[in-house]
Design a protein around this motif. Structure first.
Motif, PDB file in Angstrom:
ATOM      1  N   ASP A 182      -7.879   7.914  -6.821  1.00 25.37           N
ATOM      2  CA  ASP A 182      -8.128   9.172  -7.068  1.00 25.37           C
ATOM      3  C   ASP A 182      -7.631  10.028  -8.047  1.00 25.37           C
ATOM      4  N   SER A 183      -7.095   9.409  -9.144  1.00 22.31           N
ATOM      5  CA  SER A 183      -6.819   9.842 -10.330  1.00 22.31           C
ATOM      6  C   SER A 183      -6.582   9.090 -11.611  1.00 22.31           C
ATOM      7  N   VAL A 184      -6.618   9.668 -12.519  1.00 23.81           N
ATOM      8  CA  VAL A 184      -6.688   9.047 -13.861  1.00 23.81           C
ATOM      9  C   VAL A 184      -5.374   9.473 -14.335  1.00 23.81           C
ATOM     10  N   THR A 185      -4.519   8.680 -15.051  1.00 21.13           N
ATOM     11  CA  THR A 185      -3.351   9.059 -15.760  1.00 21.13           C
ATOM     12  C   THR A 185      -3.684   8.830 -17.514  1.00 21.13           C
ATOM     13  N   MET A 186      -3.419  10.107 -17.950  1.00 23.29           N
ATOM     14  CA  MET A 186      -3.796  10.253 -19.489  1.00 23.29           C
ATOM     15  C   MET A 186      -2.653  10.602 -20.067  1.00 23.29           C
ATOM     16  N   ASP A 187      -2.592  10.237 -21.321  1.00 24.62           N
ATOM     17  CA  ASP A 187      -1.302  10.590 -22.269  1.00 24.62           C
ATOM     18  C   ASP A 187      -1.821  11.526 -23.274  1.00 24.62           C
ATOM     19  N   PHE A 188      -1.455  12.544 -23.395  1.00 25.80           N
ATOM     20  CA  PHE A 188      -1.599  13.587 -24.664  1.00 25.80           C
ATOM     21  C   PHE A 188      -0.774  13.580 -25.746  1.00 25.80           C
ATOM     22  N   ASN A 189       0.266  12.754 -25.796  1.00 28.99           N
ATOM     23  CA  ASN A 189       1.072  12.798 -26.993  1.00 28.99           C
ATOM     24  C   ASN A 189       0.121  12.114 -27.912  1.00 28.99           C
ATOM     25  N   HIS A 190       0.518  12.735 -29.130  1.00 28.15           N
ATOM     26  CA  HIS A 190      -0.084  12.138 -30.679  1.00 28.15           C
ATOM     27  C   HIS A 190       0.054  10.580 -30.438  1.00 28.15           C
ATOM     28  N   PRO A 191      -0.831  10.094 -30.811  1.00 30.99           N
ATOM     29  CA  PRO A 191      -1.063   8.278 -30.802  1.00 30.99           C
ATOM     30  C   PRO A 191       0.364   7.907 -31.477  1.00 30.99           C
ATOM     31  N   LEU A 192       0.849   8.582 -32.505  1.00 24.53           N
ATOM     32  CA  LEU A 192       1.983   8.186 -33.593  1.00 24.53           C
ATOM     33  C   LEU A 192       3.342   8.934 -33.017  1.00 24.53           C
ATOM     34  N   ALA A 193       3.326   9.410 -31.823  1.00 21.50           N
ATOM     35  CA  ALA A 193       4.596  10.151 -31.258  1.00 21.50           C
ATOM     36  C   ALA A 193       5.589   9.115 -30.922  1.00 21.50           C
ATOM     37  N   GLY A 194       6.887   9.358 -31.240  1.00 17.01           N
ATOM     38  CA  GLY A 194       7.828   8.124 -31.124  1.00 17.01           C
ATOM     39  C   GLY A 194       7.782   6.980 -32.072  1.00 17.01           C
ATOM     40  N   LYS A 195       7.116   6.998 -33.127  1.00 19.80           N
ATOM     41  CA  LYS A 195       6.959   5.986 -34.100  1.00 19.80           C
ATOM     42  C   LYS A 195       7.410   6.435 -35.263  1.00 19.80           C
ATOM     43  N   ASN A 196       8.127   5.564 -36.233  1.00 20.02           N
ATOM     44  CA  ASN A 196       8.533   5.723 -37.348  1.00 20.02           C
ATOM     45  C   ASN A 196       7.256   5.280 -38.115  1.00 20.02           C
ATOM     46  N   LEU A 197       7.120   6.099 -39.407  1.00 18.26           N
ATOM     47  CA  LEU A 197       5.835   5.716 -40.077  1.00 18.26           C
ATOM     48  C   LEU A 197       6.365   5.134 -41.687  1.00 18.26           C
ATOM     49  N   HIS A 198       5.770   4.151 -42.133  1.00 21.59           N
ATOM     50  CA  HIS A 198       5.925   3.418 -43.232  1.00 21.59           C
ATOM     51  C   HIS A 198       4.774   3.380 -44.147  1.00 21.59           C
ATOM     52  N   PHE A 199       4.911   4.222 -45.326  1.00 29.49           N
ATOM     53  CA  PHE A 199       3.577   4.198 -46.154  1.00 29.49           C
ATOM     54  C   PHE A 199       4.184   3.445 -47.380  1.00 29.49           C
ATOM     55  N   THR A 200       3.005   2.616 -47.845  1.00 26.30           N
ATOM     56  CA  THR A 200       3.139   2.237 -49.401  1.00 26.30           C
ATOM     57  C   THR A 200       1.913   2.322 -49.921  1.00 26.30           C
TER      58      THR A 200
END
Length: 170
Positions: free
Chosen positions: A125-143
């Motif tokens: 009877d329900s759908v569980t959805m996550d509205f956090n940014h897909p990169l929430a909780g992640k450390n980002l590494h740019f090169t």
């Protein structure tokens, strides 16, 4: 020409993300065909990202990390929501092709604000959805490297986005 306020900057980079700094997941890559083009200093980017490329010139390379708190923040429990399955019905028929775990769908809240949500679970009877940014909780590494730097035109500064190559298209 250095990267500084009101310059149009073209970068090619690879972005990886990690939860713990050890295992890195590939997120995206930009290149000369599909570069990342932006107006420096207009507030559209993560401030730490700008601090790391400020002052660089064409041909310079960069490699830096931004921790989750300075990027997209931590994943918040309040942003994980159970939505009645009826919301996903059209003319009384469940839109099964949309309902797949891992799918990201545009949704609207009660005030009509649009946001992207990712399906985590589906029950009877329900759908569980996550509205956090897909990169929430992640450390980002740019090169990457600096491909081009030029002055932004008055029109670009007025509109707040890049025109022409690599920029805003209608």
């Amino acid at each position: 020409m250095k990267i500084e306020k009101n310059k149009v900057v073209t970068l090619s980079y690879e972005l990886h993300a990690s939860d713990d700094g050890v295992v890195k997941t590939f997120i995206e890559k930009t290149d000369n065909e599909n570069p990342f083009v932006f107006i420096f200093g207009d507030g559209g980017l993560i401030p730490t990202f700008e601090q790391n490329v400020e002052g660089l010139v064409v041909g310079d390379t960069f490699s830096f990390s931004i921790n989750a708190d300075e990027a997209y923040g931590q994943s918040e429990k309040e942003n994980i929501v159970d939505i009645p399955i009826d919301v996903f019905k059209q003319d009384g028929i469940l839109m099964m092709d949309m309902l797949k775990i891992g799918s990201t769908l545009p949704m609207s809240d009660n005030e009509g604000n649009r946001m992207m949500g990712t399906i985590l679970a589906i029950t009877g009877d329900s759908v569980t959805m996550d509205f956090n940014h897909p990169l929430a909780g992640k450390n980002l590494h740019f090169t990457g490297s600096v491909v081009a730097v030029r002055d932004a035109s008055p029109e670009e500064l007025d509109h707040g986005h890049v025109h022409g190559e690599g920029g805003h298209h209608h």
